[in-house]
Design a protein around this motif. Structure first.
Motif, short mmCIF file in Angstrom:
data_model
loop_
_atom_site.label_atom_id
_atom_site.label_comp_id
_atom_site.label_asym_id
_atom_site.label_seq_id
_atom_site.Cartn_x
_atom_site.Cartn_y
_atom_site.Cartn_z
N ARG A 108 -18.84 -5.07 -31.40
CA ARG A 108 -18.59 -4.57 -29.86
C ARG A 108 -19.87 -4.57 -29.11
NH1 ARG A 108 -19.88 0.87 -29.56
NH2 ARG A 108 -20.13 1.90 -31.89
N GLU A 109 -19.60 -4.56 -27.89
CA GLU A 109 -20.99 -4.26 -27.14
C GLU A 109 -21.46 -2.81 -27.33
OE1 GLU A 109 -19.41 -5.74 -23.13
OE2 GLU A 109 -21.58 -5.81 -22.88
N ILE A 110 -22.82 -2.68 -27.89
CA ILE A 110 -23.35 -1.45 -27.99
C ILE A 110 -24.80 -1.50 -27.05
CG2 ILE A 110 -24.78 -0.07 -29.48
CD1 ILE A 110 -22.74 -1.10 -31.61
N GLY A 111 -24.80 -0.93 -26.27
CA GLY A 111 -26.29 -1.01 -25.27
C GLY A 111 -26.34 -2.32 -24.57
N ASP A 112 -27.27 -3.03 -24.62
CA ASP A 112 -27.41 -4.27 -24.07
C ASP A 112 -26.94 -5.50 -24.99
OD1 ASP A 112 -28.33 -3.49 -21.71
OD2 ASP A 112 -30.23 -3.10 -22.34
N LYS A 113 -26.63 -5.06 -26.29
CA LYS A 113 -26.06 -6.07 -27.09
C LYS A 113 -24.67 -6.71 -26.94
CE LYS A 113 -29.14 -4.33 -30.78
NZ LYS A 113 -29.19 -3.62 -32.20
N PRO A 114 -24.55 -7.63 -26.85
CA PRO A 114 -23.02 -8.30 -26.32
C PRO A 114 -22.11 -8.31 -27.66
CG PRO A 114 -24.52 -10.23 -27.06
CD PRO A 114 -25.44 -8.81 -27.10
N ALA A 115 -21.04 -8.20 -27.41
CA ALA A 115 -19.86 -8.08 -28.34
C ALA A 115 -19.90 -9.85 -28.92
CB ALA A 115 -18.54 -7.92 -27.68
N LEU A 116 -19.66 -9.96 -30.11
CA LEU A 116 -19.46 -11.29 -30.76
C LEU A 116 -18.26 -11.16 -31.61
CD1 LEU A 116 -23.35 -11.10 -32.19
CD2 LEU A 116 -22.58 -12.17 -30.11
N GLN B 127 -20.09 1.55 -24.08
CA GLN B 127 -21.03 0.65 -24.71
C GLN B 127 -22.06 1.88 -25.39
OE1 GLN B 127 -23.02 -1.82 -21.86
NE2 GLN B 127 -20.73 -2.55 -21.34
N LYS B 128 -22.17 2.85 -24.88
CA LYS B 128 -23.31 3.82 -25.02
C LYS B 128 -22.79 4.60 -26.28
CE LYS B 128 -27.03 6.29 -23.01
NZ LYS B 128 -27.78 6.31 -21.68
N TYR B 129 -21.60 5.27 -26.19
CA TYR B 129 -20.99 6.30 -27.15
C TYR B 129 -19.40 5.62 -27.55
CZ TYR B 129 -24.16 9.16 -24.51
OH TYR B 129 -25.31 9.62 -24.14
N GLY B 130 -19.45 4.57 -28.19
CA GLY B 130 -18.19 3.83 -28.60
C GLY B 130 -17.59 4.71 -29.72
N THR B 295 -33.36 14.13 -23.72
CA THR B 295 -33.49 12.81 -23.60
C THR B 295 -32.27 12.07 -23.89
OG1 THR B 295 -34.11 12.06 -25.81
CG2 THR B 295 -35.93 13.03 -24.19
N GLU B 296 -32.36 10.77 -23.55
CA GLU B 296 -30.99 10.08 -23.92
C GLU B 296 -30.88 9.77 -25.37
OE1 GLU B 296 -28.83 8.51 -21.66
OE2 GLU B 296 -29.91 9.98 -20.36
N ILE B 297 -31.83 9.59 -25.87
CA ILE B 297 -31.69 9.58 -27.57
C ILE B 297 -31.08 10.83 -28.13
CG2 ILE B 297 -32.87 9.46 -29.60
CD1 ILE B 297 -32.10 6.81 -28.93
N GLN B 298 -31.61 12.18 -27.48
CA GLN B 298 -31.16 13.25 -28.13
C GLN B 298 -29.68 13.43 -27.80
OE1 GLN B 298 -34.23 15.62 -26.14
NE2 GLN B 298 -35.58 15.73 -27.92
N LYS B 299 -29.38 13.21 -26.49
CA LYS B 299 -27.94 13.13 -26.34
C LYS B 299 -26.96 12.52 -27.02
CE LYS B 299 -28.78 13.98 -21.25
NZ LYS B 299 -28.66 13.45 -19.78
N GLU B 300 -27.53 11.24 -27.41
CA GLU B 300 -26.74 10.48 -28.56
C GLU B 300 -26.68 11.33 -29.85
OE1 GLU B 300 -27.95 6.50 -29.15
OE2 GLU B 300 -28.20 6.20 -26.79
N HIS B 301 -27.68 11.80 -30.29
CA HIS B 301 -27.63 12.49 -31.57
C HIS B 301 -26.95 13.74 -31.38
CE1 HIS B 301 -31.05 10.76 -34.08
NE2 HIS B 301 -30.77 9.92 -32.98
N GLN B 302 -26.94 14.73 -30.31
CA GLN B 302 -26.14 15.92 -30.15
C GLN B 302 -24.63 15.39 -30.02
OE1 GLN B 302 -26.74 18.96 -30.42
NE2 GLN B 302 -28.97 18.17 -30.91
#
Lengths: 254, 518
Positions: A108-116, B127-130, B295-302
């Motif tokens: 899936r798309e994660i951050g800037d990486k595209p879904a494939l 995308q960030k928190y799938g 930070t953004e990374i800390q948010k992801e970890h939390q």
């Protein structure tokens, strides 16, 4: 007639995926491209569509496309479909091919990486064609901006028994665009557009190119209506260009 | 061929950034207080797949649409969640209380008629928190399917209860399932980031808690209630939701399932707990995203830690009713409420309910006499956003009369398969779902009120009861109209528990802006 069967077989090869959600894009519903996501695990999806191909120097061809998919595992689905057609030029209907498909969306798309994702389709002729048509498709989906998505589909087609003067292997690619329409006040429709090129099936032939515009609209919790229009921009001189290709379809999952 | 490759390569050159995220670095002073990463997170959290799962098949799916206004309001909650999350991760946090709130509010007042794809409304968030979306989606599926089962006209109450249990097992079969064990809400709301969102964004937090009110209040509206009586009840509850519950900014804590739907929570405590734990996860995520010290990374970890805390797999082998206070495995619950974890300040069955004050949940909310443990459970009263359990019909009526606005009484009758549902208008005029309902009411001592204040589905049922209880033989049945006119006010046995609000230091009127360990 064999030409029609071959064309039908190639048109069918490269099918679909995804659940009946207007945001999840399936091949031929209504345009050629698809996104990199499979249908949901354990779901079935039944898709049906009608397509009208018009020609400047010929009578139209009508296609009916029907396919059922099953999400047999997370991110993976299989499908079986058929696409009979009727040529008003020859006044004959043909069954074309039965198509078996396997799809996997492996990222899936994660951050800037595209879904494939990728799919493999096998088309077996049922009304007179010879050999087996194979298609491998690589799919990339990437969000640009906030809601706009770009989808790149790259195809490799191979015929085990190509007709004389036709290619055994050919390549194609479609770049698709999708965007939900109506945000932030409505959430039930998606606009689609595409530009595609593919090698002519004729040995030594040129590229064929087309553009398309479509819409997918949620009609119910499980059903999606789609309609699209395509036009050939350029086509090999030995093939007939279609100035207008109209598609309408309906998908339902269960 | 060259032409082909030229076009293909051009397609592939899309904007892309494959940069790796920077490493985790906690700020000074936070290390001892901010939750730390467990030694091993579930592997699925790092899965690259979308992992979408279809709901359990059944004839009941989408039966929620039989209550159109409710279905629309529920669909709109998805939009509200998604828009707020998307704003938080796209640099629009400073517009949450203004522009984003207005956008969400418009949708809530003009709700969609079909379910929405939350992931499509919040693409950057997903995308960030799938991995978080997988947990939310799966729990929301349980929410909708349990509602569908209760809304379906083609099953008996007993069949529905069996199917609800099957749905629970189906839900538990996936690794994204949230635990059905009670968890200590005070503990879950005690981290350095806790309460940031409700403090900084009270209006949007009010919306979130309004959604959670709707998502929990509906179960007693549906559970063992005839399908035909769902829509009339939702006319009352829906109005309350759209005009009041969504806009409350003075709640002390999020609405709890056992508060809003006590009958359902008693029958399905594990589901009630899972919903509360889910809603607490929402609060944790909101707080983490809004907390400026991460930070953004800390948010992801939390967020991963917050998910880990509530997962079923994290609590394997643990038992409800046990646990060390104020720890991850504090699974104690008030003795009479297995469907709710311990709350801030709660002792046994005594707890603080936002808007109601201190209550003993083992007692009738009106006469303070202990609720019977067996037999007909009396009634519940829903009014002004709260729902309370009472011992008898008299307590139900008189408690409703003390509260302005419309009310709903759901009461046991002599027939355990026929629930009495009564709805009052603004003037206290009641309508009933049982046409021939009659009442027994002989004002006497409250400790026995559940024996002399009851509802019957017919006069024949009343007479049968009277014959079996000779001391009542002189009593005549009361019609709904006659019964409605009675009112005995607040009983002498009522005992108000007078303690300060544990959520507000000094007993002030402002909602909590800090708490837990802060």
């Amino acid at each position: 007639m064999r030409r029609l069967i071959t064309l039908g077989c190639c048109a069918l090869i490269a099918s679909v995926s995804l659940a009946s959600d207007h945001n999840n894009l399936d091949k031929e519903r209504p345009l050629r491209f698809e996104d990199a996501y499979s249908i949901a695990y354990r779901s079935f999806e039944f898709q049906n569509g009608l397509r009208l191909d018009t020609f400047r120097r010929g009578k139209p061809v009508y296609n009916f496309r029907s396919e059922i998919q099953y999400g047999f595992s997370k991110n993976k689905d299989i499908a079986i479909g058929f696409e009979p057609s009727y040529s008003s030029e020859s006044r004959k209907a043909v069954g074309n091919a039965v198509e078996f498909s396997y799809f996997e969306g492996f990222a899936r798309e994660i951050g800037d990486k595209p879904a494939l994702g990728y799919r493999v389709d096998v088309g077996i002729p049922v009304s007179g064609g010879k050999g087996v048509a194979l298609r491998a498709r690589g799919i990339l989906t990437k969000t640009v901006g906030q809601f706009d998505k770009i989808h790149v589909n790259v195809d490799v087609l191979h015929s085990t028994e190509a007709e004389p003067n036709t290619r055994q292997m050919s390549l194609g690619a479609v770049i698709g665009y999708s965007r939900p329409l109506g945000y932030p006040r409505r959430f039930d429709q998606t606009l689609l557009a595409e530009f595609g090129v593919e090698q002519s099936r004729q040995r030594g032939g040129n590229l064929n190119g087309w553009v398309g515009l479509g819409m997918r609209r949620q009609l119910s919790s499980t059903g999606v209506l789609d309609f699209g229009i395509q036009t050939d921009l350029f086509r090999d001189k030995l093939e007939q260009a279609s100035p207008v290709r109209l598609t309408v379809g309906y998908s339902v999952n269960f | 061929m060259r032409q082909f490759f030229a076009v293909t390569v051009a397609f592939a050159l899309l904007p892309n950034a494959w940069a790796q995220m920077p490493g985790v670095e906690m700020k000074e002073g936070m290390k001892s207080r901010m939750p730390t990463m467990p030694s091993e997170l579930p592997r699925w959290m790092n899965s690259r797949g979308l992992d979408e799962i279809f709901y359990k098949r059944g004839p009941y799916n989408w039966a929620i649409d039989r209550i159109p206004a409710f279905a629309k309001d529920m669909y709109a909650t998805g939009v509200g969640h998604a828009m707020a999350y998307e704003a938080l991760v796209t640099g629009q946090a400073n517009q949450l209380e203004s522009k984003v709130f207005s956008k969400i509010d418009w949708v809530l007042q003009h709700p969609p008629s079909m379910p929405v794809d939350e992931a499509a409304i919040s693409p950057r968030f997903v995308q960030k928190y799938g991995y978080l979306e997988k947990v939310f989606d799966w729990a929301h599926t349980l929410h909708f399917q349990t509602i569908d089962v209760f809304s379906h006209p083609g099953m008996t109450d007993a069949e529905k209860e069996v199917e609800i249990d099957r749905l629970w097992k189906f839900y538990q079969s996936e690794p994204y399932a949230i635990t059905g064990l009670p968890m200590n809400m005070e503990y879950l709301d005690s981290f350095p980031y806790s309460m940031t969102f409700r403090t900084n964004y009270p209006k949007v937090n009010g919306l979130f808690w309004g959604y959670h009110w709707l998502q929990t209040v509906n179960y007693d509206m549906l559970y063992r209630v005839p399908v035909k009586d769902h829509v009339p009840q939702y006319e009352v509850l829906g109005e309350q939701y759209r005009t009041s519950e969504l806009y409350k900014t003075d709640r002390d804590f999020m609405p709890m399932t056992a508060e809003m739907s006590p009958r359902f929570a008693k029958r399905f405590p594990y589901i009630a707990n899972a919903f509360d734990n889910l809603h607490m996860l929402h609060d944790n995520v909101n707080d983490i995203l809004a907390y400026p010290g991460l930070t953004e990374i800390q948010k992801e970890h939390q967020i991963k830690i917050a998910i880990y805390r509530v997962l079923e797999t994290t609590h394997a082998g643990q038992k409800a009713g046990e646990g060390e206070p104020m720890t991850l495995h504090d699974h104690r619950h008030p003795p009479s409420i297995p469907g709710m974890g311990m709350m801030k300040g709660s002792e046994d069955d005594v707890m603080f309910m936002s808007g109601m004050g201190w209550m003993d949940m083992s007692e009738c909310a009106h006469c303070s006499i202990a609720l019977p443990e067996e037999g007909p459970w009396g009634a519940t009263v829903s009014a002004n956003g709260w729902t309370m359990m009472v011992r008898c019909m008299m307590c139900a009526r008189d408690m409703a009369a003390e509260t302005p606005g419309r009310a709903i009484i759901r009461a046991a009758t002599e027939d355990e398969n026929r629930l009495l549902v009564m709805i009052s208008d603004e003037e206290g005029n009641w309508t009933s779902n049982i046409k021939d309902v009659v009442f027994l009411e002989v004002f006497g001592q409250h400790p026995e009120c559940s024996s002399w204040s009851r509802a019957f589905t017919s006069q024949a049922a009343f007479e049968k009861f009277v014959q079996a209880n000779p001391e009542l033989k002189e009593i005549k049945p009361l019609s709904l109209e006659a019964w409605s006119k009675l009112n005995y006010g607040t009983p002498e046995t009522y005992r108000k528990i007078d303690r300060p609000n544990p959520y507000r230091s000094g007993g002030g009127a402002t909602p909590p802006s800090d708490g837990g360990s802060k």
